[in-house]
Each structure stands twice: as C-alpha cells, then as structure tokens.
Design a protein around this motif. Sequence first.
Motif, PDB file in Angstrom:
ATOM      1  N   GLN A  56       0.829  -1.200   0.000  1.00  0.00           N
ATOM      2  CA  GLN A  56       0.000   0.000   0.000  1.00  0.00           C
ATOM      3  C   GLN A  56       0.871   1.261   0.000  1.00  0.00           C
ATOM      4  O   GLN A  56       0.534   2.257  -0.649  1.00  0.00           O
ATOM      5  N   ARG A 101       2.017   1.905  -3.470  1.00  0.00           N
ATOM      6  CA  ARG A 101       0.926   2.452  -4.281  1.00  0.00           C
ATOM      7  C   ARG A 101       0.727   3.940  -3.980  1.00  0.00           C
ATOM      8  O   ARG A 101       0.410   4.731  -4.869  1.00  0.00           O
ATOM      9  N   GLU A 126       0.176  -1.611 -13.026  1.00  0.00           N
ATOM     10  CA  GLU A 126      -0.565  -1.176 -11.843  1.00  0.00           C
ATOM     11  C   GLU A 126      -1.457   0.018 -12.154  1.00  0.00           C
ATOM     12  O   GLU A 126      -2.643   0.056 -11.778  1.00  0.00           O
ATOM     13  N   TYR A 167      -6.025   7.198 -11.103  1.00  0.00           N
ATOM     14  CA  TYR A 167      -5.436   6.241 -10.172  1.00  0.00           C
ATOM     15  C   TYR A 167      -5.542   6.728  -8.733  1.00  0.00           C
ATOM     16  O   TYR A 167      -5.211   7.870  -8.422  1.00  0.00           O
ATOM     17  N   ALA A 178      -4.517   5.198  -4.797  1.00  0.00           N
ATOM     18  CA  ALA A 178      -3.775   4.132  -4.127  1.00  0.00           C
ATOM     19  C   ALA A 178      -4.677   3.222  -3.303  1.00  0.00           C
ATOM     20  O   ALA A 178      -4.542   1.992  -3.343  1.00  0.00           O
ATOM     21  N   ALA A 224      -6.892   1.065  -5.584  1.00  0.00           N
ATOM     22  CA  ALA A 224      -6.071   0.087  -6.287  1.00  0.00           C
ATOM     23  C   ALA A 224      -5.682  -1.056  -5.369  1.00  0.00           C
ATOM     24  O   ALA A 224      -5.678  -2.229  -5.775  1.00  0.00           O
ATOM     25  N   HIS A 225      -5.354  -0.749  -4.111  1.00  0.00           N
ATOM     26  CA  HIS A 225      -4.950  -1.787  -3.169  1.00  0.00           C
ATOM     27  C   HIS A 225      -6.111  -2.734  -2.889  1.00  0.00           C
ATOM     28  O   HIS A 225      -5.940  -3.960  -2.894  1.00  0.00           O
TER      29      HIS A 225
END
Length: 251
Positions: free
Chosen positions: A8, A11, A41, A51, A53, A56-57
């Motif tokens: 994380q 990211r 990613e 995007y 973080a 996305a995680h």
Amino acid sequence: MPGGRLTQTERQQIALGLADGLAYAEIARGLDRPTSTVTREVMRNGGPTAYRADLAHRATERRAHRRRQAAPRGAEAPPQAHGRDAEAVREYEEVFTTVLMGSGMPTMMSRVMACLTLTDAGSLTASELVQRLKVSPASISKAIAFLESQGLVRRERDERRRERYVVDDDIWYQSMMASARSTAQIVEIARQGVGVLGPDTPAAARLENVARFLDFVSESIARAAEQAREILHTKPETASRGTDTPGTGLG
C-alpha cells in the motif's frame, strides 16, 4: 530488486509520482521496481488521471481472492516454448492488454488482441482463444468482429478447414490505412459543412480548420505507413501455421 506484490505504501508513492507528473520509469526507479510493474498497476486501476492508491490496493486484494477461489488445486502453468518464463509471459500479456485498454480498446477486444499478438504463430482458432482466455465462444466472436472492423485481425482457413484469426505486420499497416481513410471521410464531411453554413461564418471557419488539420494528419499517416511497410517490413522465421506450442499466448 524487490519482487512480489506492491505494498500500500508503494501504491501511495505511485499516486504521488503521478500527481507530480513523473513518468512511469521514474516512478519505478524510486520504488526499485520494473517499469512494467508500475505501468500495469496504473493502467489496470483507472489510468494516470484516475489512479487512487487505496482503491487500487483493495481491487488487487479482491482479484487475488478471486484467483485463489478459481484456481484448481495442483494446477500448474502450461509449458512455455523457447524456455520462456511462464510467469513473466503472463505478466507481460497483462501489461500489453492494459495498455491496449488505455488506448481506448474495450477489455475483451484487448485480451484477444494481446493473446493473438503474443503467439508465435500469430494466429489462433476460436476454440483455442476460448481455452486460453477462459471465456465464452460468444465473447470471442464479438471481440473478433470488433477487431476485424478495425482492420486489426483477418480470417483465413488452415489445412483442416478451420477458421483462424490472424495478426501480422500487414494487419497493422491495413489498420493504419483504414484509420487514414476514416479520417479522410471526416475531412470530406467537414468541408461539405462549410458550404452549408456559409464560408464567412464562425462555424464554417471552425469546420475548415478541422478539415485542414485532419487532411494533413490523414495524408501523413498514409504516407508514413507506406514508407514503414516498404522499409521496415520483414518476414521472420515462424513455426508452421496452426502448430503453435501450447501456452505461448496465455490468457
């Protein structure tokens, strides 16, 4: 160089790098990760402008959970031709697919295009695509119809009379020429609009500017495609058609 999944914290660093306008390679160097890892990613999680973080995680954790549920016990990756690393091929195909998606190509069409491109033979049947991508025949049929309409895939019959879908160097040439022809049609329609709206009006002037710009672009695309085809086109030695080694285009 560290391996494994992105953390994380990593990211969050990617998100900060994107906000600062850094290139993927520069972000990757800061993380001591391959550029392909950062590219994949970002592209699979909304692209550089969307995007986040945290999202996305969570999405990665969900995908990993689904893969664990779907994978049969004892399953192994299919064998790779030419001594290739199966995991590296899988990851690269994922990057290739996400970049195609980022260019505007729909998801399934991107998966099919990537799968075809990364086979040594450069061609697969519908049943082979279904097996590799683990999707329905209807999904393959729809994807092929779209790719064919864009000039990115052609059909041919092999020695067993099976229909095969083919990508090769000439396909990209034909696709570029189709794009140039499509742009030329917009130019023609824009110039028709100049006459309809009146040559001395702001709307007509806008259309004329559009026509001039796109006319230049379409001619440049066609000329560059012709030159590239003549200068760069080569025919590498390939395996006999229809004998591609299983596993060279993983889905």
